[in-house]
Scaffold this motif. Structure first.
Motif, PDB file in Angstrom:
ATOM      1  N   GLN A 171       0.860  -1.187   0.000  1.00  0.00           N
ATOM      2  CA  GLN A 171       0.000   0.000   0.000  1.00  0.00           C
ATOM      3  C   GLN A 171       0.894   1.234   0.000  1.00  0.00           C
ATOM      4  OE1 GLN A 171      -2.893   0.190   3.210  1.00  0.00           O
ATOM      5  NE2 GLN A 171      -2.707   2.424   3.331  1.00  0.00           N
ATOM      6  N   VAL A 172       0.697   2.112  -0.972  1.00  0.00           N
ATOM      7  CA  VAL A 172       1.501   3.325  -1.021  1.00  0.00           C
ATOM      8  C   VAL A 172       1.049   4.259   0.098  1.00  0.00           C
ATOM      9  CG1 VAL A 172       2.187   5.333  -2.374  1.00  0.00           C
ATOM     10  CG2 VAL A 172       1.858   3.113  -3.505  1.00  0.00           C
ATOM     11  N   VAL A 173       2.003   4.623   0.955  1.00  0.00           N
ATOM     12  CA  VAL A 173       1.717   5.535   2.063  1.00  0.00           C
ATOM     13  C   VAL A 173       2.384   6.870   1.751  1.00  0.00           C
ATOM     14  CG1 VAL A 173       1.861   5.912   4.548  1.00  0.00           C
ATOM     15  CG2 VAL A 173       1.667   3.583   3.651  1.00  0.00           C
ATOM     16  N   SER A 174       1.627   7.928   1.781  1.00  0.00           N
ATOM     17  CA  SER A 174       2.137   9.238   1.386  1.00  0.00           C
ATOM     18  C   SER A 174       3.158   9.772   2.384  1.00  0.00           C
ATOM     19  CB  SER A 174       0.998  10.245   1.251  1.00  0.00           C
ATOM     20  OG  SER A 174       0.456  10.554   2.537  1.00  0.00           O
ATOM     21  N   LYS A 175       4.005  10.659   1.899  1.00  0.00           N
ATOM     22  CA  LYS A 175       4.963  11.309   2.788  1.00  0.00           C
ATOM     23  C   LYS A 175       4.240  12.114   3.858  1.00  0.00           C
ATOM     24  CE  LYS A 175       9.070  11.702  -0.132  1.00  0.00           C
ATOM     25  NZ  LYS A 175      10.109  12.624  -0.654  1.00  0.00           N
ATOM     26  N   GLU A 176       3.140  12.732   3.461  1.00  0.00           N
ATOM     27  CA  GLU A 176       2.368  13.521   4.428  1.00  0.00           C
ATOM     28  C   GLU A 176       1.902  12.643   5.595  1.00  0.00           C
ATOM     29  OE1 GLU A 176       2.227  15.663   0.555  1.00  0.00           O
ATOM     30  OE2 GLU A 176       1.945  13.580   1.182  1.00  0.00           O
ATOM     31  N   GLU A 177       1.415  11.449   5.269  1.00  0.00           N
ATOM     32  CA  GLU A 177       0.928  10.536   6.304  1.00  0.00           C
ATOM     33  C   GLU A 177       2.069  10.046   7.182  1.00  0.00           C
ATOM     34  OE1 GLU A 177      -1.473   6.268   6.689  1.00  0.00           O
ATOM     35  OE2 GLU A 177      -1.462   7.385   4.788  1.00  0.00           O
ATOM     36  N   LEU A 178       3.198   9.737   6.570  1.00  0.00           N
ATOM     37  CA  LEU A 178       4.342   9.242   7.339  1.00  0.00           C
ATOM     38  C   LEU A 178       4.931  10.331   8.233  1.00  0.00           C
ATOM     39  CD1 LEU A 178       6.050   7.054   4.608  1.00  0.00           C
ATOM     40  CD2 LEU A 178       4.961   6.246   6.712  1.00  0.00           C
ATOM     41  N   PHE A 179       4.999  11.556   7.736  1.00  0.00           N
ATOM     42  CA  PHE A 179       5.480  12.649   8.576  1.00  0.00           C
ATOM     43  C   PHE A 179       4.565  12.810   9.783  1.00  0.00           C
ATOM     44  CE2 PHE A 179       8.737  14.192   5.757  1.00  0.00           C
ATOM     45  CZ  PHE A 179       9.531  14.992   6.574  1.00  0.00           C
ATOM     46  N   GLN A 180       3.269  12.788   9.546  1.00  0.00           N
ATOM     47  CA  GLN A 180       2.315  13.020  10.626  1.00  0.00           C
ATOM     48  C   GLN A 180       2.363  11.902  11.672  1.00  0.00           C
ATOM     49  OE1 GLN A 180       0.371  15.789  10.896  1.00  0.00           O
ATOM     50  NE2 GLN A 180      -0.256  15.047  12.926  1.00  0.00           N
ATOM     51  N   ASN A 181       2.449  10.641  11.214  1.00  0.00           N
ATOM     52  CA  ASN A 181       2.301   9.509  12.120  1.00  0.00           C
ATOM     53  C   ASN A 181       3.608   8.875  12.572  1.00  0.00           C
ATOM     54  OD1 ASN A 181      -0.773   8.971  12.208  1.00  0.00           O
ATOM     55  ND2 ASN A 181      -0.337   9.272  10.032  1.00  0.00           N
ATOM     56  N   VAL A 182       4.700   9.143  11.876  1.00  0.00           N
ATOM     57  CA  VAL A 182       5.996   8.574  12.263  1.00  0.00           C
ATOM     58  C   VAL A 182       6.952   9.654  12.747  1.00  0.00           C
ATOM     59  CG1 VAL A 182       8.022   7.290  11.474  1.00  0.00           C
ATOM     60  CG2 VAL A 182       5.748   6.619  10.702  1.00  0.00           C
ATOM     61  N   ILE A 183       7.144  10.682  11.938  1.00  0.00           N
ATOM     62  CA  ILE A 183       8.057  11.762  12.334  1.00  0.00           C
ATOM     63  C   ILE A 183       7.420  12.649  13.392  1.00  0.00           C
ATOM     64  CG2 ILE A 183       9.505  13.668  11.508  1.00  0.00           C
ATOM     65  CD1 ILE A 183      10.273  10.900  10.468  1.00  0.00           C
ATOM     66  N   GLY A 184       6.105  12.843  13.287  1.00  0.00           N
ATOM     67  CA  GLY A 184       5.389  13.587  14.311  1.00  0.00           C
ATOM     68  C   GLY A 184       5.250  15.065  14.048  1.00  0.00           C
ATOM     69  N   ARG A 185       5.298  15.450  12.786  1.00  0.00           N
ATOM     70  CA  ARG A 185       5.073  16.851  12.445  1.00  0.00           C
ATOM     71  C   ARG A 185       4.583  16.951  10.999  1.00  0.00           C
ATOM     72  NH1 ARG A 185      10.824  16.606  12.701  1.00  0.00           N
ATOM     73  NH2 ARG A 185      11.866  17.006  10.720  1.00  0.00           N
ATOM     74  N   LYS A 186       4.186  18.137  10.609  1.00  0.00           N
ATOM     75  CA  LYS A 186       3.664  18.380   9.273  1.00  0.00           C
ATOM     76  C   LYS A 186       4.766  18.262   8.231  1.00  0.00           C
ATOM     77  CE  LYS A 186       1.228  21.927   6.560  1.00  0.00           C
ATOM     78  NZ  LYS A 186       0.666  23.297   6.592  1.00  0.00           N
ATOM     79  N   TYR A 187       4.417  17.702   7.087  1.00  0.00           N
ATOM     80  CA  TYR A 187       5.373  17.533   5.996  1.00  0.00           C
ATOM     81  C   TYR A 187       5.669  18.860   5.313  1.00  0.00           C
ATOM     82  CZ  TYR A 187       7.063  16.312   1.325  1.00  0.00           C
ATOM     83  OH  TYR A 187       7.787  16.242   0.164  1.00  0.00           O
ATOM     84  N   GLU A 188       6.951  19.116   5.113  1.00  0.00           N
ATOM     85  CA  GLU A 188       7.415  20.260   4.327  1.00  0.00           C
ATOM     86  C   GLU A 188       8.291  19.712   3.209  1.00  0.00           C
ATOM     87  OE1 GLU A 188       6.383  23.209   4.824  1.00  0.00           O
ATOM     88  OE2 GLU A 188       5.653  23.257   6.886  1.00  0.00           O
ATOM     89  N   SER A 189       8.114  20.198   2.001  1.00  0.00           N
ATOM     90  CA  SER A 189       8.781  19.617   0.835  1.00  0.00           C
ATOM     91  C   SER A 189      10.300  19.653   0.920  1.00  0.00           C
ATOM     92  CB  SER A 189       8.322  20.338  -0.438  1.00  0.00           C
ATOM     93  OG  SER A 189       8.631  21.721  -0.373  1.00  0.00           O
ATOM     94  N   TYR A 190      10.848  20.599   1.658  1.00  0.00           N
ATOM     95  CA  TYR A 190      12.307  20.731   1.751  1.00  0.00           C
ATOM     96  C   TYR A 190      12.904  19.824   2.839  1.00  0.00           C
ATOM     97  CZ  TYR A 190      11.017  23.649   5.729  1.00  0.00           C
ATOM     98  OH  TYR A 190      10.462  24.104   6.901  1.00  0.00           O
ATOM     99  N   ASP A 191      12.074  19.214   3.661  1.00  0.00           N
ATOM    100  CA  ASP A 191      12.543  18.441   4.805  1.00  0.00           C
ATOM    101  C   ASP A 191      12.935  17.040   4.361  1.00  0.00           C
ATOM    102  OD1 ASP A 191      12.938  17.150   7.253  1.00  0.00           O
ATOM    103  OD2 ASP A 191      11.322  18.260   8.239  1.00  0.00           O
TER     104      ASP A 191
END
Length: 228
Positions: A171-191
């Motif tokens: 299942q393709v998991v978006s970067k936005e979802e992974l940032f929110q649920n794994v990294i713990g913050r909002k996704y920024e394209s430069y990060d």
């Protein structure tokens, strides 16, 4: 009484260290400090904090060398404190096993939020669930990962990333979802934080019959390799 989360701050700037300790104490953390890498490592030999805040630019033993020693036998979460121009240092830190970084000068409110996000991930209620994909096994109760029965050493964030993907195979998991649920913050394209953790995780599970695939422009998925 709820036990306070324990933070170790390794920072050679004594004034900055004292201010940070006071703020974190106000935020409800138990705080210990070390003014050098050697002092920090000596503390870690006898104590098990919940997270380490590690300054990179320190004399005698810099933060990267300290991180190397920490990762020999500990998976304690490490949040690096770096100067704005130290982009390559951040990359090296992730490769050595850092969980996150924050650039100086930082907002203490953001620092506290980053710490709490990491601790939320690493302090989840223990469950009895296991997950398998090909010859890869994840044991949630021990936060342990095995390939062909052999334990793979992962940082806290690498484990959380693999766990999140392993329960969503193919299942393709978006970067936005992974940032929110794994990294713990909002996704920024430069990060590049997530990209670095993915790169490190790929190396560590290389012997597994699975592929951590990139779906360009979208995110990542974990796929079982057939006929291997």
């Amino acid at each position: 009484m709820v036990e306070k989360n324990h933070v170790l701050v390794i920072e050679d700037d004594l004034d900055a260290c004292e201010l940070l300790a006071e703020y974190l104490d106000f935020e409800g953390f138990k705080v210990d400090t070390a003014s050098s890498g050697v002092e920090g490592l000596n503390f870690l030999e006898k104590n098990q904090p919940d997270i380490v805040l590690l300054d990179i630019m320190m004399p005698q033993m810099n933060g990267l060398d300290v991180l190397k020693h920490i990762r020999i036998d500990s998976d304690v979460p490490v949040l690096m404190l770096t100067a704005k121009h130290e982009d390559m240092t951040k990359v090296m830190g992730f490769e050595l096993g850092a969980d996150d970084y924050l650039t100086k000068p930082y907002n203490p409110v953001e620092l506290s939020a980053r710490i709490k996000a990491i601790l939320r991930r690493t302090s989840k209620a223990v469950t009895k669930s296991n997950a398998h994909l090909a010859n890869l096994e994840l044991i949630q109760a021990r936060r342990e990962v095995k390939v062909d029965g052999e334990t793979v050493s992962l940082t806290a964030t690498e484990y959380d990333l693999l766990e999140y993907l392993l329960f969503r195979p193919a299942q393709v998991v978006s970067k936005e979802e992974l940032f929110q649920n794994v990294i713990g913050r909002k996704y920024e394209s430069y990060d590049r934080t997530l990209d670095m953790h993915v790169s490190n995780l790929r190396k560590k599970i290389d012997a597994a019959n699975v592929k951590l695939a990139t779906c360009r422009g979208v995110g990542y998925e974990l796929i079982e390799l057939k006929n291997v």
